[in-house]
Design a protein around this motif. Structure first.
Motif, PDB file in Angstrom:
ATOM      1  N   PHE A 101     -33.709   4.950  44.946  1.00 51.86           N
ATOM      2  CA  PHE A 101     -34.258   6.096  45.677  1.00 51.86           C
ATOM      3  C   PHE A 101     -33.704   7.391  45.112  1.00 51.86           C
ATOM      4  N   ASP A 102     -34.488   8.471  45.286  1.00 50.49           N
ATOM      5  CA  ASP A 102     -33.994   9.797  44.921  1.00 50.49           C
ATOM      6  C   ASP A 102     -33.752  10.562  46.204  1.00 50.49           C
TER       7      ASP A 102
ATOM      8  N   PHE B   3     -38.279  21.692  51.827  1.00 51.85           N
ATOM      9  CA  PHE B   3     -37.138  21.126  51.127  1.00 51.85           C
ATOM     10  C   PHE B   3     -37.132  19.614  51.382  1.00 51.85           C
ATOM     11  N   ILE B   4     -37.244  18.824  50.310  1.00 52.11           N
ATOM     12  CA  ILE B   4     -37.357  17.368  50.504  1.00 52.11           C
ATOM     13  C   ILE B   4     -35.997  16.695  50.360  1.00 52.11           C
ATOM     14  N   LEU B   5     -35.557  16.030  51.412  1.00 55.00           N
ATOM     15  CA  LEU B   5     -34.268  15.340  51.376  1.00 55.00           C
ATOM     16  C   LEU B   5     -34.362  14.054  50.567  1.00 55.00           C
ATOM     17  N   LYS B   6     -35.543  13.419  50.615  1.00 52.69           N
ATOM     18  CA  LYS B   6     -35.694  12.156  49.889  1.00 52.69           C
ATOM     19  C   LYS B   6     -37.106  12.059  49.353  1.00 52.69           C
ATOM     20  N   GLN B   7     -37.206  11.690  48.074  1.00 52.71           N
ATOM     21  CA  GLN B   7     -38.533  11.490  47.495  1.00 52.71           C
ATOM     22  C   GLN B   7     -39.174  10.273  48.151  1.00 52.71           C
ATOM     23  N   SER B   9     -41.065   6.777  48.725  1.00 52.33           N
ATOM     24  CA  SER B   9     -41.040   5.553  47.928  1.00 52.33           C
ATOM     25  C   SER B   9     -41.605   4.418  48.756  1.00 52.33           C
ATOM     26  N   PHE B  14     -34.099   1.837  52.554  1.00 53.80           N
ATOM     27  CA  PHE B  14     -33.328   3.043  52.243  1.00 53.80           C
ATOM     28  C   PHE B  14     -32.371   3.404  53.375  1.00 53.80           C
ATOM     29  N   LEU B  18     -28.349   2.962  52.776  1.00 54.96           N
ATOM     30  CA  LEU B  18     -27.600   4.217  52.697  1.00 54.96           C
ATOM     31  C   LEU B  18     -26.755   4.405  53.951  1.00 54.96           C
TER      32      LEU B  18
END
Lengths: 302, 278
Positions: A101-102, B3-7, B9, B14, B18
């Motif tokens: 993930f990014d 503002f994107i905290l996470k792309q 997917s 996730f 995380l």
């Protein structure tokens, strides 16, 4: 055909001579390297076993079958049995999040994982004394409820976990980054559940590096001395791990017994390095032993 | 744009992975480490300053950082030679040597300590040949240097080795065909390529040596003001239940370690940038 191969070999030799040194310098460099390694590697390695077997094989076996030695071996195995699976679980979870993930703050997370490697082992122990020791934050509360963390098993386990947090994660992150996301994404879009994807796609892809990460983590867990020394209290037969037992025996001038226990830990280290060599051959991917804060930090892959 | 905290997917897990990783790191690493800084606040600035500039503490910094620096420079020289020999030459036993280079990292520090003390003692395998020359290693500051040199070796070898492996031989060939002799090629072509990785390796060996405890205490003799390293001084204070003193010195060590880690990161960034530019 034959003549062609000869000219190409000649060609190769001529090309090689452009990028190598004269035989004399070559031998001199190999000699220097081997001499240095003899003093700092081979002699110490041989000395462990020579000192352990100085009084013969019987004395060697006897010092290993000593009650305190056996207690220290049991404790070390127990500590590793708790610390290693936890860190393996953490390593897989952290590597999955970081590699697939990014998200914002990824670099900070990686730096945090590496932090225990930058900290002196004595300080790794000290921080737990400050938390759970009698004068520490939780000390009075723990004492009131008769829970022992310092100078007992939980403290040793905690300090060991701290020191070995990075190892599995650091093996997996670069590998999983290099493997990309396509296979997992394909599995999910074809309808696999998360668990099916993990077991059938991810696990087979990372198994060798995971195995090596676990073995390295285990070796470090069993071998940790400084941090454990601070939190253990050195109670013979109770809170003495193998490295601490080595210290006690050595300070009692019982060198043969000290080196006997040390030889077991040395064998563990040698086996770990052998596994490393095998895994590198299997995966063609460099494993990380002495490469703290390596490429992982900058996110690039070798 | 937001503002994107996470792309986005399609991959699952996730939040779970995380979340677990962050929780685990907080409990094991973050909270305990911050406890160290909180504890120092029980000391006044003056008390803190007095502890960390006490003559015994200053002597221990000088020994710890001095011996670490010399040891890491020795490893810089010999580690590069070893990496060079392992990458460029073929000789019997090469793969065994290659695997064993990591031994100082895999070996328990206590085992390294008692072993080095045994072989460098005046009746030991190496110590007995140094004794006639009046060189005493074990139980002197020189012993500290030996131990810190021992543990630092893999760091230099393992940072230089991959760079040497990736080095494009065609550049060397070009240098030679353009008339450079081997030494000129080495200095003008190879050394500039190796330099960042070598510095990184030396910095890593230095950082590891500064915090080292187990392998040093057995061979050092541990005389206050003479052969006492800082981690041992922290340990001594702990054993005397001087938690405030131990914490103050711990903060000094921790700040030094973080500064080194930052320096290593920058070096590595430089090294990687150089390699990817090729």
């Amino acid at each position: 055909m034959k003549s062609l191969s000869i000219t190409s070999t000649k060609d190769l030799l001529w090309k090689d001579s452009l990028t190598t040194e004269s035989p004399l310098i070559r031998r001199l460099l190999i000699g220097t390297a081997l001499l240095y390694l003899t003093f700092f590697l081979f002699i110490p390695l041989a000395a462990v076993f020579a000192e352990a077997l100085k009084d013969g094989i019987v004395a060697y076996v006897e010092s290993l079958l000593n009650e305190d030695a056996l207690a220290s071996i049991r404790l070390t195995l127990l500590v590793a049995a708790v610390a290693v699976p936890l860190n393996a679980l953490f390593g897989v979870a952290a590597a999955w999040a970081i590699a697939k993930f990014d998200f914002v703050g990824k670099q900070i997370l990686i730096t945090l994982i590496d932090m225990p490697l930058a900290v002196s082992p004595v300080i790794s122990g000290l921080i737990y004394v400050l938390l759970f020791g009698l004068q520490g934050w939780f000390g009075p509360w723990l004492a009131d409820h008769d829970i022992k963390i310092m100078f007992a098993l939980p403290g040793i386990v905690l300090a060991t976990i701290f020191v070995t947090v990075p190892f599995v994660a650091r093996e997996l992150i670069p590998l999983m980054q290099s493997q990309g996301r396509e296979e997992a994404e394909a599995a999910i879009t074809l309808g696999a559940s998360g668990w099916q994807m993990f077991v059938r796609i991810t696990l087979p892809n990372i198994k060798w590096s995971l195995l090596y990460g676990v073995i390295l983590c285990n070796a470090r867990a069993m071998c940790e001395f400084g941090a454990v020394s601070v939190v253990s209290g050195h109670i013979r037969g109770l809170t003495n791990t193998m490295p601490l037992h080595v210290e006690i025996l050595y300070n009692e001038y019982n060198a043969v017994s000290a080196f006997a226990v040390a030889s077991l830990l040395t064998l563990l280290a040698v086996v770990t390095l052998a596994v490393k060599a095998i895994v590198e051959r299997k995966t063609h991917f460099p494993t990380i032993v002495a490469d703290p804060m390596s490429e992982v930090q900058t996110g690039s892959i070798r | 744009m937001n503002f994107i905290l996470k792309q986005p997917s399609v991959l699952p897990g996730f939040a779970l992975t995380l979340g677990f990783a962050l929780f685990y790191l907080s409990v094991i690493v973050l909270i305990p480490l911050s406890g160290l800084f909180v504890k120092t606040r029980t000391l006044s600035w003056e008390q803190f300053w007095n502890i960390v500039t006490n003559s015994r503490a200053v002597a221990s910094y000088q020994l710890t950082f001095g011996a670490s620096l010399v040891g890491s420079l020795i490893n810089g020289l010999f580690g590069s030679i070893i990496a060079w020999v392992l990458v460029r030459y073929r000789f019997p036993g090469r793969s065994i040597v290659d695997a064993l280079v990591d031994l100082p990292f895999a070996l328990p520090t206590a085992v390294a300590g008692i072993t080095l003390a045994a072989i460098y003692a005046s009746n030991g395998w190496i110590g007995r040949y140094l004794e006639p020359f009046g060189i005493k290693v074990a139980f002197t500051p020189l012993g500290v240097l030996v131990a810190l040199t021992f543990i630092g070796l893999p760091f230099v070898v393992r940072s230089v080795q991959p760079v040497l492996q990736d080095l494009d031989k065609e550049v060397e060939e070009a240098a030679t065909t353009l008339g450079a002799n081997r030494w000129q090629t080495f200095r003008a072509v190879i050394v500039p390529e190796l330099w960042p990785a070598l510095l990184t390796g030396i910095a890593m060996a230095f950082a590891r040596a500064v915090g080292e405890y187990g392998s040093v205490i057995f061979i050092a003799g541990n005389m206050p003001l003479k052969s006492e390293i800082t981690p041992l001084l922290i340990m001594t204070k702990l054993e005397q239940y001087d938690y405030a003193g131990a914490t103050a010195l711990g903060v000094v060590m921790l700040v030094a370690s973080f500064a080194l880690a930052l320096a290593i990161n920058l070096l590595q960034w430089w090294s990687n940038a150089r390699r990817s530019n090729q």
